[in-house]
Motif scaffolding. Structure first.
Motif, PDB file in Angstrom:
ATOM      1  N   TYR A  90       0.842  -1.184   0.000  1.00  0.00           N
ATOM      2  CA  TYR A  90       0.000   0.000   0.000  1.00  0.00           C
ATOM      3  C   TYR A  90       0.879   1.236   0.000  1.00  0.00           C
ATOM      4  CZ  TYR A  90      -3.603   3.376   0.584  1.00  0.00           C
ATOM      5  OH  TYR A  90      -4.432   4.438   0.350  1.00  0.00           O
ATOM      6  N   PHE A  91       0.721   2.102  -0.984  1.00  0.00           N
ATOM      7  CA  PHE A  91       1.486   3.349  -1.066  1.00  0.00           C
ATOM      8  C   PHE A  91       0.563   4.521  -0.756  1.00  0.00           C
ATOM      9  CE2 PHE A  91       5.654   2.371  -2.989  1.00  0.00           C
ATOM     10  CZ  PHE A  91       5.476   1.028  -3.208  1.00  0.00           C
ATOM     11  N   PRO A  92       1.138   5.635  -0.262  1.00  0.00           N
ATOM     12  CA  PRO A  92       0.326   6.812   0.090  1.00  0.00           C
ATOM     13  C   PRO A  92      -0.452   7.345  -1.107  1.00  0.00           C
ATOM     14  CG  PRO A  92       2.518   6.993   1.019  1.00  0.00           C
ATOM     15  CD  PRO A  92       2.553   5.816   0.092  1.00  0.00           C
ATOM     16  N   MET A  93      -1.567   8.004  -0.802  1.00  0.00           N
ATOM     17  CA  MET A  93      -2.408   8.512  -1.892  1.00  0.00           C
ATOM     18  C   MET A  93      -2.022   9.952  -2.266  1.00  0.00           C
ATOM     19  SD  MET A  93      -5.957   9.262   0.109  1.00  0.00           S
ATOM     20  CE  MET A  93      -6.722   9.971  -1.344  1.00  0.00           C
ATOM     21  N   PHE A  94      -1.193  10.606  -1.442  1.00  0.00           N
ATOM     22  CA  PHE A  94      -0.831  11.995  -1.739  1.00  0.00           C
ATOM     23  C   PHE A  94       0.528  12.043  -2.422  1.00  0.00           C
ATOM     24  CE2 PHE A  94      -4.412  13.453   0.405  1.00  0.00           C
ATOM     25  CZ  PHE A  94      -4.535  12.808   1.624  1.00  0.00           C
ATOM     26  N   LEU A  95       0.682  12.985  -3.345  1.00  0.00           N
ATOM     27  CA  LEU A  95       2.009  13.167  -3.939  1.00  0.00           C
ATOM     28  C   LEU A  95       2.231  14.645  -4.264  1.00  0.00           C
ATOM     29  CD1 LEU A  95       2.096  12.091  -7.639  1.00  0.00           C
ATOM     30  CD2 LEU A  95      -0.003  11.920  -6.325  1.00  0.00           C
ATOM     31  N   SER A  96       3.508  15.026  -4.179  1.00  0.00           N
ATOM     32  CA  SER A  96       3.851  16.440  -4.402  1.00  0.00           C
ATOM     33  C   SER A  96       3.888  16.715  -5.903  1.00  0.00           C
ATOM     34  CB  SER A  96       5.252  16.713  -3.829  1.00  0.00           C
ATOM     35  OG  SER A  96       6.175  15.920  -4.570  1.00  0.00           O
ATOM     36  N   ALA A  97       3.759  17.961  -6.259  1.00  0.00           N
ATOM     37  CA  ALA A  97       3.838  18.361  -7.670  1.00  0.00           C
ATOM     38  C   ALA A  97       5.186  17.933  -8.244  1.00  0.00           C
ATOM     39  CB  ALA A  97       3.664  19.866  -7.788  1.00  0.00           C
ATOM     40  N   LYS A  98       6.222  18.030  -7.415  1.00  0.00           N
ATOM     41  CA  LYS A  98       7.569  17.646  -7.881  1.00  0.00           C
ATOM     42  C   LYS A  98       7.551  16.200  -8.352  1.00  0.00           C
ATOM     43  CE  LYS A  98      10.569  17.995  -4.463  1.00  0.00           C
ATOM     44  NZ  LYS A  98      10.408  16.541  -4.234  1.00  0.00           N
ATOM     45  N   HIS A  99       7.015  15.332  -7.472  1.00  0.00           N
ATOM     46  CA  HIS A  99       6.972  13.908  -7.832  1.00  0.00           C
ATOM     47  C   HIS A  99       6.154  13.706  -9.096  1.00  0.00           C
ATOM     48  CE1 HIS A  99       8.021  11.241  -4.152  1.00  0.00           C
ATOM     49  NE2 HIS A  99       9.020  12.021  -4.542  1.00  0.00           N
ATOM     50  N   LEU A 100       4.958  14.296  -9.121  1.00  0.00           N
ATOM     51  CA  LEU A 100       4.026  14.046 -10.230  1.00  0.00           C
ATOM     52  C   LEU A 100       4.661  14.444 -11.556  1.00  0.00           C
ATOM     53  CD1 LEU A 100       1.082  13.175 -10.907  1.00  0.00           C
ATOM     54  CD2 LEU A 100       0.517  15.591 -10.860  1.00  0.00           C
ATOM     55  N   ASN A 101       5.466  15.514 -11.535  1.00  0.00           N
ATOM     56  CA  ASN A 101       5.986  16.038 -12.809  1.00  0.00           C
ATOM     57  C   ASN A 101       7.347  15.476 -13.182  1.00  0.00           C
ATOM     58  OD1 ASN A 101       3.719  17.661 -13.305  1.00  0.00           O
ATOM     59  ND2 ASN A 101       4.407  19.032 -11.693  1.00  0.00           N
ATOM     60  N   GLU A 130       2.547  23.471   0.403  1.00  0.00           N
ATOM     61  CA  GLU A 130       2.551  23.122  -1.027  1.00  0.00           C
ATOM     62  C   GLU A 130       1.401  22.157  -1.295  1.00  0.00           C
ATOM     63  OE1 GLU A 130       6.379  20.353  -1.313  1.00  0.00           O
ATOM     64  OE2 GLU A 130       4.625  19.679  -2.454  1.00  0.00           O
ATOM     65  N   PRO A 131       0.638  22.372  -2.366  1.00  0.00           N
ATOM     66  CA  PRO A 131      -0.522  21.523  -2.633  1.00  0.00           C
ATOM     67  C   PRO A 131      -0.079  20.078  -2.867  1.00  0.00           C
ATOM     68  CG  PRO A 131      -0.126  23.017  -4.474  1.00  0.00           C
ATOM     69  CD  PRO A 131       0.870  23.355  -3.430  1.00  0.00           C
ATOM     70  N   LEU A 132      -0.937  19.167  -2.496  1.00  0.00           N
ATOM     71  CA  LEU A 132      -0.650  17.735  -2.694  1.00  0.00           C
ATOM     72  C   LEU A 132      -1.671  17.141  -3.651  1.00  0.00           C
ATOM     73  CD1 LEU A 132       0.085  16.742   1.011  1.00  0.00           C
ATOM     74  CD2 LEU A 132       1.734  16.952  -0.872  1.00  0.00           C
ATOM     75  N   ALA A 133      -1.199  16.409  -4.643  1.00  0.00           N
ATOM     76  CA  ALA A 133      -2.114  15.752  -5.583  1.00  0.00           C
ATOM     77  C   ALA A 133      -2.672  14.492  -4.935  1.00  0.00           C
ATOM     78  CB  ALA A 133      -1.377  15.393  -6.866  1.00  0.00           C
ATOM     79  N   ILE A 134      -3.903  14.175  -5.309  1.00  0.00           N
ATOM     80  CA  ILE A 134      -4.499  12.900  -4.906  1.00  0.00           C
ATOM     81  C   ILE A 134      -4.185  11.912  -6.022  1.00  0.00           C
ATOM     82  CG2 ILE A 134      -6.657  11.686  -4.459  1.00  0.00           C
ATOM     83  CD1 ILE A 134      -7.770  14.346  -3.419  1.00  0.00           C
ATOM     84  N   ARG A 135      -3.752  10.716  -5.688  1.00  0.00           N
ATOM     85  CA  ARG A 135      -3.241   9.797  -6.722  1.00  0.00           C
ATOM     86  C   ARG A 135      -4.229   9.565  -7.855  1.00  0.00           C
ATOM     87  NH1 ARG A 135      -3.323   5.198  -2.707  1.00  0.00           N
ATOM     88  NH2 ARG A 135      -5.589   5.067  -2.421  1.00  0.00           N
TER      89      ARG A 135
END
Ligand SMILES: O=C(C[C@H]1NCCC[C@H]1O)Cn1cnc2c(c1=O)CCCC2
Ligand SMILES: [Mg+2]
Length: 497
Positions: free
Chosen positions: A64-75, A101-106
């Motif tokens: 199970y991995f976290p559902m939140f991710l930073s913009a840095k990771h996403l991009n 910093e906003p967090l994306a939902i997976r």
């Protein structure tokens, strides 16, 4: 009202009524989000059970991995997000405070998982790495939502593997694709076409995308059933997932990712439902058998209930999922109607005649066949249910095949498209040719784009659905149906969801 007020031919209205009257879905006040009621959630649990067993045979481990991710990771991996970032939902606040910093939902987990993969993979002995997770996903779709088919939150599994060789990764992609075909056919009785997506339809972050496509018979629209991608080394180069190979050279891992979602339940509903409502394939029916007593003045009610309970116990011993509907505030006719709407594969009626003759009256939901069987013959029901599964799959396969036509020229292509068929053609495999067909077929399509709220919903234009894995070889001199250049592959075109 109890009854479904339209025929299946009034397809989208029929679908909306069936999912409610079969008590699969309850509406919710966030647009694009729906409640999965027990009758639907049970289906997802059966899918999970089979698919989890299948991927376990490939040594895939659930995580199970976290559902939140930073913009840095996403991009991190530019291409794969580029086309989709409008769909990413973000958390910006907690309570009265702003997140710094906003967090994306997976929306998918490649960029959540792969930084960890880079830590876990150092040597070729750490490979292959194979993980999976069963989660929800959020994508803020703009097209009109359809329960199960297109929703802003859905359930899926996403598998992600890393390998030391391309061959091993490619083999993994196809093994998973076979599992997906098995889940559709063996559980949902839905036939699929295994194929490869064209360059313009594939997952941009990957090397190639394989898919199980189905075709909804009522409207001839293609529906992507599940996908299994070969990612090549695109992500491993971005995320530094590398290892020392046996020649002590630094090498990038070869990766795959694959997903199967609750959209599959929508496909099953559309394929098998009829004018009376849902028709459930037996292997995913929460109740495979419903027992309904027919009370009668000449029949002692207590004895009738005891007989029904005895039958229920016999069927439980046969490992069947059986329910005895002994509610005294509903008539038999009302119950027949309700359980038909909910798609229960077999109804057993026990009235005065059946009671006296020690038998039951069997009514099959799928084909409405009716017959009597003795109580000592109830052990036939397991086989009867299995026969129903395969009869449903056969019928669905015939309906799907009816919707696939060939065309060697544009006129034939448009004739078939306007008859709501998908079309298998020779194709030059040039993207610009593909785009021209999409554009031109939209212009000439009798079925115009449906727009809701300024958003194109279901278009009249044809796109490529997949290049079927099973296809004839194309010889020198055989031409693309559209541009006349040398054809390379057969491709299946169609309108789609
Ligand atoms: O999700 C995938 C690729 C892959 N993800 C894991 C499961 C299999 C397969 O679907 C493609 N994709 C689709 N849709 C989106 C994204 C995206 O990467 C990222 C941004 C939001 C929308
Ligand atoms: Mg999408």
């Amino acid at each position: 009202t109890l009854a479904i007020t339209v025929k299946k031919s009034d397809f989208s209205e029929w679908y909306q009524q069936v999912i409610r009257k079969a008590e699969l879905i309850e509406y919710y006040d966030v647009s694009g989000c729906y409640i999965l009621r027990p009758w639907a959630y049970f289906i997802w649990e059966q899918i999970q059970r089979l698919l989890d067993d299948l991927i376990r045979t490939e040594d895939v481990e659930n995580t199970y991995f976290p559902m939140f991710l930073s913009a840095k990771h996403l991009n991190t991996e530019k291409d794969h997000v580029e086309g989709f970032k409008a769909e990413v939902a973000w958390v910006t606040k907690y309570g009265q405070s702003d997140l710094n910093e906003p967090l994306a939902i997976r929306p998918t987990s490649e960029t959540i998982m792969y930084p960890a993969f880079a830590k876990w993979v150092q040597s070729h002995r750490d490979l292959p790495l194979k993980v999976n997770q069963w989660t929800n996903i959020v994508r803020w779709e703009f097209k009109f939502p359809t329960p199960f088919i297109r929703t802003r939150e859905f359930l899926w599994q996403e598998g992600h593997t890393a390998h030391s060789t391309r061959e091993e990764a490619v083999k993994q992609v196809y093994t998973i694709l076979d599992f997906y075909e098995q889940v559709y056919g063996e559980l949902l009785a839905v036939p699929v076409i295994k194929g490869i997506k064209t360059e313009s339809e594939k997952f941009a972050g990957g090397d190639f995308t394989t898919t199980v496509e189905t075709i909804i018979p009522q409207n001839g629209r293609g529906l992507q059933g599940a996908t299994s991608h070969h990612l090549g080394q695109n992500f491993s180069k971005m995320f530094e997932i590398n290892f020392e190979d046996d020649k002590r050279q630094k090498a990038f891992a070869w990766q795959t990712s694959w997903g199967f979602t609750t959209r599959s339940i929508g496909a099953m509903i559309m394929f098998h439902g009829d004018d009376n409502g849902l028709v459930l394939p037996p292997r995913i029916a929460k109740y495979q058998i419903i027992i309904i007593p027919i009370i009668h003045k000449d029949l002692d009610e207590k004895q009738l209930n005891e007989r029904c309970e005895q039958i229920r116990q016999i069927l439980i011993k046969q490992k069947l999922r059986v329910h005895f509907d002994n509610r005294d505030n509903y008539s038999p006719g009302w119950k027949f109607n309700k359980w038909e709407q909910k798609g229960v594969p077999i109804r057993l009626e026990i009235g005065p005649g059946e009671f006296k003759n020690n038998e039951v009256r069997v009514v099959q939901r799928f084909d409405n066949k009716k017959y009597q069987i003795k109580i000592e013959e109830l052990n036939q029901l397991n086989q009867i249910l299995d026969n129903i599964h395969y009869a449903m799959l056969e019928k669905a396969r015939n309906e799907l095949n009816q919707r696939i036509k060939q065309a060697d020229d544009w006129k034939e292509f448009m004739t078939q498209l306007n008859q709501r068929n998908t079309i298998l053609t020779k194709w030059c495999q040039r993207e610009e040719c593909e785009q021209q067909v999409k554009k031109q077929s939209g212009i000439e399509s009798k079925e115009k784009d449906s727009e809701i709220g300024g958003q194109i919903q279901l278009t009249g234009s044809a796109k490529t659905l997949c290049m079927p894995l099973k296809q004839d070889e194309i010889k020198e001199g055989e031409k693309c149906f559209h541009c006349g250049q040398q054809a390379k592959r057969y491709v299946l075109w169609g309108r789609s969801y």
